[in-house]
Write a protein that holds these residues in place. Structure first.
Motif, PDB file in Angstrom:
ATOM      1  N   GLN A 181     -27.014 -21.332  74.224  1.00 38.93           N
ATOM      2  CA  GLN A 181     -27.383 -21.655  75.605  1.00 38.93           C
ATOM      3  C   GLN A 181     -27.742 -23.131  75.709  1.00 38.93           C
ATOM      4  N   ILE A 182     -28.510 -23.603  74.746  1.00 39.95           N
ATOM      5  CA  ILE A 182     -28.967 -24.989  74.769  1.00 39.95           C
ATOM      6  C   ILE A 182     -27.774 -25.929  74.601  1.00 39.95           C
ATOM      7  N   THR A 183     -26.893 -25.591  73.658  1.00 38.97           N
ATOM      8  CA  THR A 183     -25.722 -26.440  73.413  1.00 38.97           C
ATOM      9  C   THR A 183     -24.881 -26.550  74.677  1.00 38.97           C
ATOM     10  N   GLU A 184     -24.677 -25.426  75.333  1.00 41.55           N
ATOM     11  CA  GLU A 184     -23.862 -25.430  76.551  1.00 41.55           C
ATOM     12  C   GLU A 184     -24.511 -26.305  77.623  1.00 41.55           C
ATOM     13  N   THR A 212     -21.584 -34.730  73.578  1.00 43.91           N
ATOM     14  CA  THR A 212     -20.461 -34.089  72.903  1.00 43.91           C
ATOM     15  C   THR A 212     -21.000 -32.833  72.224  1.00 43.91           C
ATOM     16  N   ILE A 213     -20.110 -31.908  71.899  1.00 44.24           N
ATOM     17  CA  ILE A 213     -20.558 -30.679  71.235  1.00 44.24           C
ATOM     18  C   ILE A 213     -21.214 -31.011  69.903  1.00 44.24           C
ATOM     19  N   LYS A 214     -20.650 -31.977  69.217  1.00 42.54           N
ATOM     20  CA  LYS A 214     -21.189 -32.341  67.891  1.00 42.54           C
ATOM     21  C   LYS A 214     -22.625 -32.841  68.031  1.00 42.54           C
ATOM     22  N   ASP A 215     -22.848 -33.742  68.987  1.00 42.18           N
ATOM     23  CA  ASP A 215     -24.198 -34.280  69.183  1.00 42.18           C
ATOM     24  C   ASP A 215     -25.144 -33.187  69.672  1.00 42.18           C
ATOM     25  N   ALA A 216     -24.623 -32.324  70.553  1.00 42.07           N
ATOM     26  CA  ALA A 216     -25.470 -31.249  71.077  1.00 42.07           C
ATOM     27  C   ALA A 216     -25.921 -30.335  69.945  1.00 42.07           C
ATOM     28  N   LYS A 217     -24.995 -29.939  69.079  1.00 41.49           N
ATOM     29  CA  LYS A 217     -25.347 -29.054  67.959  1.00 41.49           C
ATOM     30  C   LYS A 217     -26.314 -29.738  67.005  1.00 41.49           C
ATOM     31  N   THR A 218     -26.079 -31.021  66.763  1.00 44.14           N
ATOM     32  CA  THR A 218     -26.971 -31.763  65.863  1.00 44.14           C
ATOM     33  C   THR A 218     -28.383 -31.785  66.436  1.00 44.14           C
ATOM     34  N   LEU A 219     -28.476 -32.058  67.715  1.00 42.22           N
ATOM     35  CA  LEU A 219     -29.782 -32.128  68.360  1.00 42.22           C
ATOM     36  C   LEU A 219     -30.507 -30.781  68.292  1.00 42.22           C
ATOM     37  N   ARG A 261     -27.181 -40.666  81.656  1.00 36.73           N
ATOM     38  CA  ARG A 261     -28.499 -40.863  81.051  1.00 36.73           C
ATOM     39  C   ARG A 261     -28.650 -39.963  79.827  1.00 36.73           C
ATOM     40  N   GLY A 262     -28.138 -38.732  79.931  1.00 33.74           N
ATOM     41  CA  GLY A 262     -28.225 -37.811  78.793  1.00 33.74           C
ATOM     42  C   GLY A 262     -27.564 -38.381  77.561  1.00 33.74           C
ATOM     43  N   VAL A 263     -26.396 -38.970  77.743  1.00 31.59           N
ATOM     44  CA  VAL A 263     -25.667 -39.552  76.618  1.00 31.59           C
ATOM     45  C   VAL A 263     -26.451 -40.718  76.022  1.00 31.59           C
ATOM     46  N   ILE A 264     -26.998 -41.549  76.907  1.00 29.83           N
ATOM     47  CA  ILE A 264     -27.764 -42.720  76.436  1.00 29.83           C
ATOM     48  C   ILE A 264     -28.987 -42.264  75.641  1.00 29.83           C
ATOM     49  N   ILE A 265     -29.720 -41.320  76.208  1.00 29.06           N
ATOM     50  CA  ILE A 265     -30.944 -40.844  75.540  1.00 29.06           C
ATOM     51  C   ILE A 265     -30.594 -40.206  74.196  1.00 29.06           C
ATOM     52  N   ALA A 266     -29.533 -39.388  74.171  1.00 30.48           N
ATOM     53  CA  ALA A 266     -29.134 -38.725  72.923  1.00 30.48           C
ATOM     54  C   ALA A 266     -28.790 -39.757  71.861  1.00 30.48           C
ATOM     55  N   ASN A 267     -28.145 -40.820  72.277  1.00 30.91           N
ATOM     56  CA  ASN A 267     -27.797 -41.871  71.320  1.00 30.91           C
ATOM     57  C   ASN A 267     -29.052 -42.464  70.689  1.00 30.91           C
ATOM     58  N   TRP A 268     -30.045 -42.725  71.522  1.00 33.24           N
ATOM     59  CA  TRP A 268     -31.284 -43.302  70.981  1.00 33.24           C
ATOM     60  C   TRP A 268     -32.026 -42.303  70.107  1.00 33.24           C
ATOM     61  N   VAL A 269     -32.127 -41.046  70.570  1.00 27.59           N
ATOM     62  CA  VAL A 269     -32.923 -40.042  69.847  1.00 27.59           C
ATOM     63  C   VAL A 269     -32.247 -39.640  68.540  1.00 27.59           C
ATOM     64  N   LEU A 270     -30.909 -39.513  68.602  1.00 27.32           N
ATOM     65  CA  LEU A 270     -30.193 -39.049  67.410  1.00 27.32           C
ATOM     66  C   LEU A 270     -29.867 -40.185  66.456  1.00 27.32           C
ATOM     67  N   HIS A 271     -29.236 -41.215  67.001  1.00 29.21           N
ATOM     68  CA  HIS A 271     -28.634 -42.219  66.122  1.00 29.21           C
ATOM     69  C   HIS A 271     -29.573 -43.378  65.816  1.00 29.21           C
ATOM     70  N   GLY A 304     -36.110 -28.467  63.091  1.00 26.79           N
ATOM     71  CA  GLY A 304     -36.684 -27.219  63.586  1.00 26.79           C
ATOM     72  C   GLY A 304     -36.911 -27.197  65.087  1.00 26.79           C
ATOM     73  N   GLY A 305     -36.112 -27.962  65.815  1.00 21.61           N
ATOM     74  CA  GLY A 305     -36.245 -27.962  67.272  1.00 21.61           C
ATOM     75  C   GLY A 305     -37.112 -29.097  67.806  1.00 21.61           C
ATOM     76  N   MET A 306     -37.805 -29.815  66.912  1.00 17.98           N
ATOM     77  CA  MET A 306     -38.709 -30.878  67.377  1.00 17.98           C
ATOM     78  C   MET A 306     -37.935 -32.045  67.983  1.00 17.98           C
ATOM     79  N   ARG A 307     -36.762 -32.363  67.407  1.00 16.26           N
ATOM     80  CA  ARG A 307     -35.992 -33.488  67.939  1.00 16.26           C
ATOM     81  C   ARG A 307     -35.492 -33.171  69.343  1.00 16.26           C
ATOM     82  N   LEU A 308     -35.125 -31.939  69.556  1.00 14.83           N
ATOM     83  CA  LEU A 308     -34.668 -31.517  70.880  1.00 14.83           C
ATOM     84  C   LEU A 308     -35.819 -31.589  71.882  1.00 14.83           C
ATOM     85  N   ASP A 309     -36.997 -31.123  71.467  1.00 11.93           N
ATOM     86  CA  ASP A 309     -38.175 -31.218  72.334  1.00 11.93           C
ATOM     87  C   ASP A 309     -38.403 -32.678  72.721  1.00 11.93           C
TER      88      ASP A 309
END
Lengths: 468, 194
Positions: free
Chosen positions: A266-269, A278-285, A325-335, A290-295
């Motif tokens: 559900q979260i990935t979708e 992207t699906i890859k970034d979504a799954k990684t997040l 904005r989601g893509v930008i934030i994911a880039n900062w949080v993940l990468h 343990g879910g903390m990065r997603l939080d």
């Protein structure tokens, strides 16, 4: 003298909580009445001579797991495959056995009688890679609902795999063997492949497959026989007379079902459809920490949204939409954050760079108040312990972008182009547009944080006659 | 339900009657569904045995029962972690005993319990109130819910910090003290012997 007799085993009701959550996450029906049975066998890891399990009436039945191509299933399984869950049952753990070939085993009884759930899938998996993906997904589901204390590598989850082969166009399943205690995703896939190959080799040389229990060591090329496998009747299953039936109220099931956290799919979708990942970034997040990065991602997003709503009429701030904005934030949080964590070999903590501060960095960048390079510097400063607010750092260290004039851009660009005629020729005469990056990099360096990449590019293209 | 289990057990029981005299009774089928006749007005139980276990072995020929083979006997002994018989005579005695036991079990299995006698799993309170007390509800798990917290917008559940179980006195003993053979902190066994 009065002797008080107590039952040998006592059921700890607290374990029902994670057990029901796990079963609900797997789409199972919770049975309000189930019972405990004894499974009898003699083995060094089972001190009582029997294991308490739920053979006849488990507490949960009939679930399923949907595996998609992005979960890492085998190509032969197409875009998705559904694996049925026969049942989820409560049972006792045995001692941990560490084999010391040729004929010794070391036993650790610390976990004996600890409660666990056994999840039994239907024999619907046809590829080793898909089996590994299935295990990974089950682990993710259990972590999502707080039903597992640790991952596979730390012993929180282990897998017994039943493997059989059959000839093409044969419907009936072949004789299966069981490979026990696989403790990593890789071990699951490798062991299945090794056992499959062994069984094919035995059958093709005219032999028969014995129903037996086998073991696997990481790095080995073959499974090894541990013991002959009992037939089901040989376990002499009988209802345990010391433990009463397990009675679960409908009210408890309804409460837990209503409060079940969002599941990984559900979260990935949502991350893909609503936030542009992207699906890859979504799954990684979803899988990280343990879910903390997603939080953390969610809080940064929420803080940034607050900044935007406070500046609703500002076209600069609101130039980006939710997905951008989601893509930008994911880039900062993940990468970006991921790079700092990796370099410092430290674990993620949401307290290290407060979400509001990261959101402010992103806001300043999107408003053109700082360059991308400065934004990374600010993140690094906060990561390494600078307690000042980002706004203060920008002010104190004069990191705000002072916009260069058009003349200054042209002057800087012309100086660089004049200094590298050979590269200019490659761009203009041979069409090697990629070489433009060299000049852009030089301008960014010379500009000391004041050069905006897009403007540098535009200026260079204009001077080289590349604009249309 | 005690009914079927005690159908065919002859028991001699001494009780004190109302005038304090000791009466000696023997009875069988005390709780069977078939009615027995009491011989006297003050009798609670039959005065003479109404049935004997010999009725089973007298009426059913052992030879008509399926025979246990030597392989089956050895298989059962292995499952039960019992030693293989020393000689043929002991093996024959074992098989004979097993055959009698199986015969007895088959009599039990052939009992007609189609009038909905549920198998007895354990002796416990199965009244409605008793079952209600055993039921696990949200209230039963209130302490466990109190140890958790919900974090994030997605309802992630996690245990509150500091919620660790306390080490009790029972955990300060050395569990390996009585182990016959150890390797480090492991109990060592010889797998070939097992």
């Amino acid at each position: 003298m009065r002797q008080v007799l107590t039952p040998r085993q006592q059921f700890q009701k607290a374990i029902v909580l994670p057990a029901i959550r796990a079963a609900l996450a797997l789409g199972c029906q919770i049975q309000t009445r189930s019972q405990f049975d004894r499974k009898h066998y003699f083995y060094a890891d089972q001190p009582a001579g029997y294991q308490i399990t739920q053979y006849y009436r488990p507490f949960a039945t009939g679930g399923k797991i949907i595996l998609n191509d992005f979960d890492g299933i085998a190509a032969d399984d197409g875009k998705s495959v559904v694996i049925g869950i026969q049942q989820v049952q409560l049972e006792q753990d045995t001692a941990k056995t560490v084999l010391q070939p040729p004929s010794e085993a070391m036993l650790d009884f610390n976990r004996v009688s600890h409660p666990l759930i056994e999840i039994i899938t239907l024999p619907q998996i046809h590829q080793a890679q898909t089996a590994a993906a299935c295990v990974k997904k089950i682990q993710a589901l259990l972590q999502a609902v707080n039903a597992v204390t640790a991952g596979m590598e730390l012993g929180g989850l282990r897998v017994d795999v039943n493997v059989s082969v059959r000839r093409r166009n044969q419907n009936a399943l072949g004789q299966r063997t069981e490979i026990k205690n696989l403790s990593s995703i890789k071990a699951v896939e490798d062991a299945i492949i090794a056992e499959r190959n062994r069984q094919i080799s035995v059958l093709e040389s005219g032999g028969t497959i014995q129903g037996e229990t086998r073991g696997w060591t990481l790095g080995a090329s073959d499974t090894v026989k541990l013991r002959g496998k009992e037939g089901e009747v040989d376990y002499r299953y009988m209802p345990d007379p010391d433990l009463g039936p397990l009675l679960i109220s409908n009210e408890l099931v309804t409460k837990l079902a209503g409060a079940l956290p969002q599941l990984p799919d559900q979260i990935t979708e949502e991350l893909v459809e609503c936030h542009g990942l992207t699906i890859k970034d979504a799954k990684t997040l979803v899988e990280l920490d343990g879910g903390m990065r997603l939080d953390y991602f969610d809080v940064v997003r929420s803080e940034l949204a607050a900044f935007h709503s406070q500046n609703e009429g500002n076209p600069v701030i609101n130039a980006t939409d939710e997905k951008e904005r989601g893509v930008i934030i994911a880039n900062w949080v993940l990468h970006e954050m991921g790079g700092l964590l990796s370099t410092s070999e430290s674990a993620f903590s949401a307290d290290r760079v407060p979400a509001k501060e990261l959101a402010f960095v992103i806001l300043m960048l999107s408003m053109g108040r700082i360059t991308g390079r400065t934004a990374k510097q600010l993140l690094a400063k906060k990561f390494h312990g600078d307690t000042r607010e980002v706004e203060t750092i920008i002010r104190d260290e004069n990191l705000g972008l002072v916009h260069l004039s058009e003349e200054e851009y042209v002057s800087m660009a012309r100086e660089l182009l004049d200094g590298h005629p050979a590269i200019v020729a490659q761009i203009k005469d041979k069409g090697q547009i990629g070489k433009l990056g060299f000049f852009m990099g030089q301008m960014m360096r010379k500009g000391e944080g004041k050069v905006v990449a897009q403007r540098a590019e535009a200026t260079l293209k204009k001077l080289l006659g590349l604009t249309q | 339900m005690l009914t079927r289990l005690y159908t065919s057990v002859p028991v001699r029981l001494h009780i004190r009657s109302r005038n304090n005299s000791v009466r000696s009774l023997a009875f069988g089928r005390a709780f069977s569904s078939s009615r027995f006749t009491l011989e006297g007005p003050d009798d609670i139980l039959p005065r003479h045995p109404t049935w004997s276990v010999q009725d089973i072995f007298g009426n059913r020929s052992t030879n008509a029962e399926p025979q246990v083979s030597d392989d089956e006997l050895h298989h059962l002994l292995r499952l039960s972690a019992l030693p293989i018989p020393k000689d043929l005579a002991e093996q024959q005695r074992m098989k004979k005993d097993l055959q009698s036991q199986l015969k007895f079990v088959r009599v039990i299995q052939e009992l007609d319990i189609s009038d909905s006698v549920k198998p007895l799993q354990s002796i416990r309170d199965e009244t409605e109130n008793g079952m209600k007390e055993q039921e696990i509800t949200a209230e039963t798990l209130a302490d466990e819910f109190a140890k958790e917290e919900i974090v994030g917008i997605r309802g992630r559940i996690r245990r509150k910090e500091g919620m660790k179980s306390l080490e009790g006195e029972e955990e300060k003993w050395d569990p390996l003290a009585l182990a016959p053979r150890t390797t480090g902190r492991y109990i060592a066994v010889n797998t070939a012997e097992d």
